[in-house]
Structures are given as C-alpha cells and as structure tokens.
Design a protein around this motif. Sequence first.
Motif, PDB file in Angstrom:
ATOM      1  N   SER A   8      34.477  34.287  39.685  1.00 14.73           N
ATOM      2  CA  SER A   8      34.476  34.729  38.281  1.00 14.73           C
ATOM      3  C   SER A   8      33.588  35.965  38.231  1.00 14.73           C
ATOM      4  O   SER A   8      32.611  36.072  38.979  1.00 14.73           O
ATOM      5  CB  SER A   8      33.951  33.640  37.350  1.00 14.73           C
ATOM      6  N   GLY A   9      33.956  36.929  37.373  1.00 16.91           N
ATOM      7  CA  GLY A   9      33.182  38.181  37.339  1.00 16.91           C
ATOM      8  C   GLY A   9      33.563  39.129  38.455  1.00 16.91           C
ATOM      9  O   GLY A   9      32.776  40.001  38.838  1.00 16.91           O
ATOM     10  N   ILE A  10      34.796  39.000  38.963  1.00 11.52           N
ATOM     11  CA  ILE A  10      35.213  39.843  40.110  1.00 11.52           C
ATOM     12  C   ILE A  10      35.300  41.318  39.721  1.00 11.52           C
ATOM     13  O   ILE A  10      35.184  42.190  40.580  1.00 11.52           O
ATOM     14  CB  ILE A  10      36.558  39.336  40.682  1.00 11.52           C
ATOM     15  N   THR A  11      35.489  41.604  38.438  1.00  8.27           N
ATOM     16  CA  THR A  11      35.615  43.006  38.020  1.00  8.27           C
ATOM     17  C   THR A  11      34.257  43.677  37.816  1.00  8.27           C
ATOM     18  O   THR A  11      34.187  44.863  37.515  1.00  8.27           O
ATOM     19  CB  THR A  11      36.429  43.115  36.707  1.00  8.27           C
ATOM     20  N   GLY A  12      33.169  42.922  37.955  1.00  8.58           N
ATOM     21  CA  GLY A  12      31.825  43.474  37.766  1.00  8.58           C
ATOM     22  C   GLY A  12      31.285  44.112  39.039  1.00  8.58           C
ATOM     23  O   GLY A  12      31.942  44.136  40.080  1.00  8.58           O
ATOM     24  N   GLN A  13      30.056  44.599  38.942  1.00 12.49           N
ATOM     25  CA  GLN A  13      29.425  45.234  40.111  1.00 12.49           C
ATOM     26  C   GLN A  13      29.422  44.297  41.321  1.00 12.49           C
ATOM     27  O   GLN A  13      29.939  44.620  42.402  1.00 12.49           O
ATOM     28  CB  GLN A  13      27.973  45.622  39.778  1.00 12.49           C
ATOM     29  N   ASP A  14      28.824  43.117  41.159  1.00 13.46           N
ATOM     30  CA  ASP A  14      28.669  42.214  42.308  1.00 13.46           C
ATOM     31  C   ASP A  14      30.006  41.647  42.769  1.00 13.46           C
ATOM     32  O   ASP A  14      30.251  41.491  43.964  1.00 13.46           O
ATOM     33  CB  ASP A  14      27.750  41.038  41.946  1.00 13.46           C
ATOM     34  N   GLY A  15      30.878  41.334  41.798  1.00 15.62           N
ATOM     35  CA  GLY A  15      32.174  40.771  42.156  1.00 15.62           C
ATOM     36  C   GLY A  15      32.964  41.710  43.052  1.00 15.62           C
ATOM     37  O   GLY A  15      33.637  41.279  43.991  1.00 15.62           O
ATOM     38  N   SER A  16      32.841  43.004  42.782  1.00 17.97           N
ATOM     39  CA  SER A  16      33.611  43.970  43.593  1.00 17.97           C
ATOM     40  C   SER A  16      33.060  44.012  45.017  1.00 17.97           C
ATOM     41  O   SER A  16      33.817  43.993  45.981  1.00 17.97           O
ATOM     42  CB  SER A  16      33.589  45.349  42.940  1.00 17.97           C
ATOM     43  N   TYR A  17      31.736  44.034  45.166  1.00 16.44           N
ATOM     44  CA  TYR A  17      31.163  44.057  46.523  1.00 16.44           C
ATOM     45  C   TYR A  17      31.409  42.731  47.248  1.00 16.44           C
ATOM     46  O   TYR A  17      31.699  42.710  48.443  1.00 16.44           O
ATOM     47  CB  TYR A  17      29.659  44.342  46.484  1.00 16.44           C
ATOM     48  N   LEU A  18      31.294  41.634  46.511  1.00 18.47           N
ATOM     49  CA  LEU A  18      31.497  40.336  47.155  1.00 18.47           C
ATOM     50  C   LEU A  18      32.940  40.193  47.633  1.00 18.47           C
ATOM     51  O   LEU A  18      33.195  39.683  48.730  1.00 18.47           O
ATOM     52  CB  LEU A  18      31.142  39.196  46.181  1.00 18.47           C
ATOM     53  N   ASN A  85      30.302  31.811  40.782  1.00 21.99           N
ATOM     54  CA  ASN A  85      30.299  32.047  39.334  1.00 21.99           C
ATOM     55  C   ASN A  85      29.409  33.250  39.003  1.00 21.99           C
ATOM     56  O   ASN A  85      28.208  33.111  38.750  1.00 21.99           O
ATOM     57  CB  ASN A  85      29.819  30.816  38.566  1.00 21.99           C
ATOM     58  N   LEU A  86      30.031  34.420  38.996  1.00 18.87           N
ATOM     59  CA  LEU A  86      29.308  35.669  38.690  1.00 18.87           C
ATOM     60  C   LEU A  86      29.597  36.161  37.275  1.00 18.87           C
ATOM     61  O   LEU A  86      28.963  37.101  36.802  1.00 18.87           O
ATOM     62  CB  LEU A  86      29.709  36.777  39.683  1.00 18.87           C
ATOM     63  N   GLY A  87      30.535  35.571  36.600  1.00 18.52           N
ATOM     64  CA  GLY A  87      30.900  36.034  35.261  1.00 18.52           C
ATOM     65  C   GLY A  87      29.769  35.780  34.280  1.00 18.52           C
ATOM     66  O   GLY A  87      29.134  34.722  34.303  1.00 18.52           O
TER      67      GLY A  87
END
Length: 337
Positions: A8-18, A85-87
């Motif tokens: 979750s939160g894949i479109t954010g800063q961390d989600g993209s790098y992860l 869960n990064l969202g």
Amino acid sequence: MSRVALISGITGQDGSYLSELLLDKGYTVHGIKRRSSSFNTDRIDRIDVHPRNADARLFLHYSDLSDPASLTNLIRDIRPDEVYNLGAQSHVRVSFDIPGYTAGITGLGALHMLESTRAANVGARFYQASSSEMFGATPPPQREETPFHPRSPYACAKVYAYWSAVNYRESWGMYCTNGILFNHESPRRSENFVTRKITRAVARIEAGIQDKLYLGNLDAVRDWGYAPEYVEAMWLSLQQDRPDDYVVATGEGHTVREFVEAAFAHVGLDWREYVMIDPRYFRPAEVDALIGDYTKARRTLGWAPKTLFGDLVRIMVDADRQLLEDERMGRLVRIDR
Ligand code: NAP
Ligand code: F7E
C-alpha cells in the motif's frame, strides 16, 4: 515460484523505491493505487510494464485504506508472502487541518490492512511503516524503548497503527514488524516536505524563475537519511526469523537552517538573501529534535546508512537542477533518473 509482495502506498516516495528493490530481487509486486482525478503514478511509471506483457511483474489495483472490504478481497486474491503498509496521509502539518481523515487513513487504515491480512489467512509477513514522529516531545537520542509522546494528529495515528501491529503479533501470532523510520528523503520526495521544498527552490532561484523561499521553523532538528537505503531496511526486517521493531536512522541531527545553508551553498548562493519566514508554516505543536539510535538495526539486520547529510543535500539539489534543465529542453521529465 517468485515471492509475492503487496504494497500500500506504492505511488509514494518509499513505495516506488521499495517496488524497484523487490522487482530486482525477483518478486512479483502488487500495489494499491487510489482513485484520483489526475494521474498519480509518476514515481512508478518508469518500472510499470503493462499487465498484458508476459514479462509483467508489477500489478496495480484500485483500492483504498478506507475500504476494508476491497482490501480483504485483494489480499485473498493476491495471496502475498509479504505485505508492506506504506499508505498514509503522511504530512504532519496537514494533519492538523484534517485530523479525522488522517486518523482514518494513517491509523485505522493500518488496522484494516492488518485485519484483512489476518482474514486472508495466507501466512503473510506484515511491515508497518511506523515513524520517529511517535517519539515527538521525548528528547533524543530515540531508540526502540524510548517512550512515545506524539505531537500531531499524524503522530497519534501512527502510535495507534504501531500498537495495532504489536497487538496482532501478540494476539494472533502474526509476523508483524514495525520499522520506526526517521526522516528519509530523495529526489522523489513530495515538494511540500521541507527538504524538497528547499532543493526545488534553490534550483529555481539559481535559474532565475523564483525570488524568495518562504519557510517556517528553521530551528527544528531532524535526522535525514536517503530513502533508497531505508527501503532495504524494510525488506531486511521481514527476512528475520522473528518479527520485531527497529529504529532506522543515521544517528546525525541537523537543523532546517543547516539544510538551507548547505543547499544554497552548493550552488554558490547565500541563503540569507532569499529565505523569508512565514508563520503560516509554523505548527500548533512542533517536534523540536529527532535523532535516532539505529544500533539494533545494525546488529540484527546488518543495516547501516551510507548516504549522510552533505551527500543527501547535493543529490537532491542536483536532481532538481536536472529536472529544470529537462523541462527547459522539452525532454521527457522524470522526477529523478
Ligand atoms: P508519501 O510519499 O506521502 O506516500 C504515501 C502513499 O500513501 C502514497 O502512495 C499515497 O497515494 C498513499 N495513500 C494516501 N492515502 C491513501 C489511501 N486513502 N488509500 C491508499 N493509499 C493512500 O509517503 P512516504 O514518504 O513514501 O512514506 C511512506 C510511509 O512511511 C508513510 O506511511 C509515512 O507516513 C511513513 N514514514 C515516512 C517517513 C519519511 O521520512 N518519508 C518517515 C517515517 C514514516 P497518492 O500517491 O495517491 O497520494
Ligand atoms: O518538516 C520544519 C517543520 O514536513 C520537517 C514526514 O515524512 O518525517 C516527515 O515529517 C521540519 C519540521 O517533515 C517548513 O516545522 C520549516 O520541524 O519535512 P517536514 P516532518 O514533519 O519531520 C516524519 C518522520 C514522518 O513520518 C512524516 O510522514 O521542517 N519546516 N519550514 C517546514 N516543514 C515544511 N513541510 N514546510 C516548511 O516550509
């Protein structure tokens, strides 16, 4: 069979790098994107292969942390080995304006993810993106045992999410791990967090298209690390025999003023000629100083930061200069490269 992760939160800063890290490791990656009236996948467009392509290992699904039924259906269908869960509504200042929404997404949203993972009963390991903001008013150095004293609706929501993850570990025996991450930045940081706001302004002032930079509290101390390294700690924390909680930080504190000074100095400018204080950016309650002690992460995960303050400032300023240059030349614009 490749391992399967849900972010979750894949479109954010961390989600993209992860997602880049996990794809490099051979994972199949599923990400939750939320409905938006404009495109919100800029940070992952570079790695997104259309699902009709036989090589596709990244899949995006519409869902939302406020919609538990859709989360449960998704996790049942995907059957992930790991859930990250990064969202979140992740902006501390904004959380004072929308406290109920922040509690719903950042706090209760984590509970929905936990409960959906439990209901799917696929033995997935769960990573909760906890935050140094939870320490709030408790003075540094902060480590895993440091008492929480949250200072914003965002931080209160993160404390709720943290304890929910611990509770699912203790009551249901789930593999739930909290990464208590201190501030981490990159060229992909949203433009309204202080580091990116500064580096973007420096590039624009140098290029002659901005006159002034308006900021709030310059005295706050933060422990700023480099986001691509922090997502490695997330992954490592799910590869251990037992679930646990880890502080991830650099151990170095710097004021916002020092960041400003270093960023302007990198392009040969004196920050005092350009920076103005605007009280609108002050917070109703401030977190004065966060400096993390990452001893446990180093000993247990073998993780240590490589990019420290000076290099981070240079990476971010140079990326924003390049972004402006690309725009000027009409080249395809990437947030970084
Ligand atoms: P970010 O760039 O703000 O990304 C947040 C992500 O959450 C975005 O993908 C966003 O989607 C998504 N999101 C927001 N509301 C949602 C909803 N209702 N349903 C589903 N997704 C939703 O944050 P980040 O810097 O990558 O941080 C990742 C996580 O770590 C966050 O939980 C943050 O609170 C936490 N954290 C960050 C730091 C840090 O210094 N970066 C430190 C400690 C903890 P859109 O792209 O559509 O907005
Ligand atoms: O503020 C001060 C501000 O918004 C840093 C999030 O990722 O890290 C982040 O939260 C400091 C604060 O990050 C401006 O008052 C001064 O003291 O960049 P920030 P944050 O609040 O530390 C934690 C670990 C998270 O978990 C959060 O999700 O800078 N500051 N002038 C300013 N801040 C902003 N945004 N804008 C200013 O103009």
